[in-house]
Design an enzyme around this catalytic site. Sequence first.
Site, PDB file in Angstrom:
ATOM      1  N   HIS A  49       0.642  -1.042  -0.254  1.00 28.03           N
ATOM      2  CA  HIS A  49       0.191   0.237   0.038  1.00 28.03           C
ATOM      3  C   HIS A  49       0.630   1.287   0.354  1.00 28.03           C
ATOM      4  O   HIS A  49       1.741   1.500   1.245  1.00 28.03           O
ATOM      5  CB  HIS A  49      -1.163  -0.174   1.027  1.00 28.03           C
ATOM      6  CG  HIS A  49      -2.155   0.590   0.776  1.00 28.03           C
ATOM      7  ND1 HIS A  49      -1.963   2.006   0.887  1.00 28.03           N
ATOM      8  CD2 HIS A  49      -2.864   0.634   0.646  1.00 28.03           C
ATOM      9  CE1 HIS A  49      -3.011   2.364   0.719  1.00 28.03           C
ATOM     10  NE2 HIS A  49      -4.237   1.994  -0.033  1.00 28.03           N
ATOM     11  N   PRO A  50       0.253   2.209  -0.888  1.00 35.40           N
ATOM     12  CA  PRO A  50       1.128   3.260  -1.129  1.00 35.40           C
ATOM     13  C   PRO A  50       1.467   4.424  -0.018  1.00 35.40           C
ATOM     14  O   PRO A  50       2.000   5.888  -0.319  1.00 35.40           O
ATOM     15  CB  PRO A  50       1.124   4.117  -2.375  1.00 35.40           C
ATOM     16  CG  PRO A  50      -0.201   3.661  -2.609  1.00 35.40           C
ATOM     17  CD  PRO A  50      -0.307   2.269  -1.708  1.00 35.40           C
ATOM     18  N   CYS A  51       0.079   3.960   1.000  1.00 38.73           N
ATOM     19  CA  CYS A  51      -0.152   5.286   1.468  1.00 38.73           C
ATOM     20  C   CYS A  51       0.626   6.071   2.548  1.00 38.73           C
ATOM     21  O   CYS A  51       0.700   7.408   2.422  1.00 38.73           O
ATOM     22  CB  CYS A  51      -1.301   5.236   2.621  1.00 38.73           C
ATOM     23  SG  CYS A  51      -1.063   3.932   3.926  1.00 38.73           S
ATOM     24  N   ASP A  52       1.593   6.132   2.659  1.00 35.74           N
ATOM     25  CA  ASP A  52       2.727   5.978   3.416  1.00 35.74           C
ATOM     26  C   ASP A  52       4.112   6.853   2.931  1.00 35.74           C
ATOM     27  O   ASP A  52       5.300   6.732   3.487  1.00 35.74           O
ATOM     28  CB  ASP A  52       3.227   5.800   5.565  1.00 35.74           C
ATOM     29  CG  ASP A  52       1.464   5.530   5.776  1.00 35.74           C
ATOM     30  OD1 ASP A  52       0.926   6.217   5.434  1.00 35.74           O
ATOM     31  OD2 ASP A  52       2.035   4.491   6.597  1.00 35.74           O
ATOM     32  N   THR A  53       4.137   6.302   1.277  1.00 34.56           N
ATOM     33  CA  THR A  53       5.349   6.670   0.578  1.00 34.56           C
ATOM     34  C   THR A  53       6.229   7.424   1.129  1.00 34.56           C
ATOM     35  O   THR A  53       7.598   7.414   1.046  1.00 34.56           O
ATOM     36  CB  THR A  53       5.062   5.907  -0.747  1.00 34.56           C
ATOM     37  OG1 THR A  53       4.393   5.075  -0.794  1.00 34.56           O
ATOM     38  CG2 THR A  53       6.341   5.681  -1.851  1.00 34.56           C
TER      39      THR A  53
END
Length: 167
Positions: free
Chosen positions: A131-135
Amino acid sequence: MIPYQEWHSQLQLLYDSQIFHNWALCQDVHLNDEKDGLLLRLIPTRQLQKNTERIENKLLSHIELYLTYSKVYNEPLLLLRIWEEKSIDGIPMTKLMLPTDIESLLDVQGKFQLGLDTIINLEGSVWYSFHPCDTSCIVGDQAEFMSTYLRRWVSIFIFSWLGYEDS
């Protein structure tokens, strides 16, 4: 966050750099201009093979990684599929493996959030996604370092749990 055009040009630079071609685990690298992604076929690490035998009681064939772009998050997106080796009536074959505890299998508990998704633009196939949410918090998105964003992302989202060794 990385703008799409910047992602696209950095993806080409990453491919041209031969970093994946020279990676000991990498069997095949394919830049897909149509789908705007990079497909990697990897040999499983010894640790991943041991985890799979212990947790799933299965033997791995290979791993597929697909680097693409999330237009929702404006971030790189890593997709993953794991293939097991099977033999049915003495005929060897590979089969998509869908482990129930993917984080333990990959030994990434607490480091990344993974989920099982159907990816429409990849023929509706099933992939695990990181999941890219905190990238941007993990990679850092300061403007002065934007030119190396994708390289830093790859070192964190791929090499940190698979390791990197030249072939």
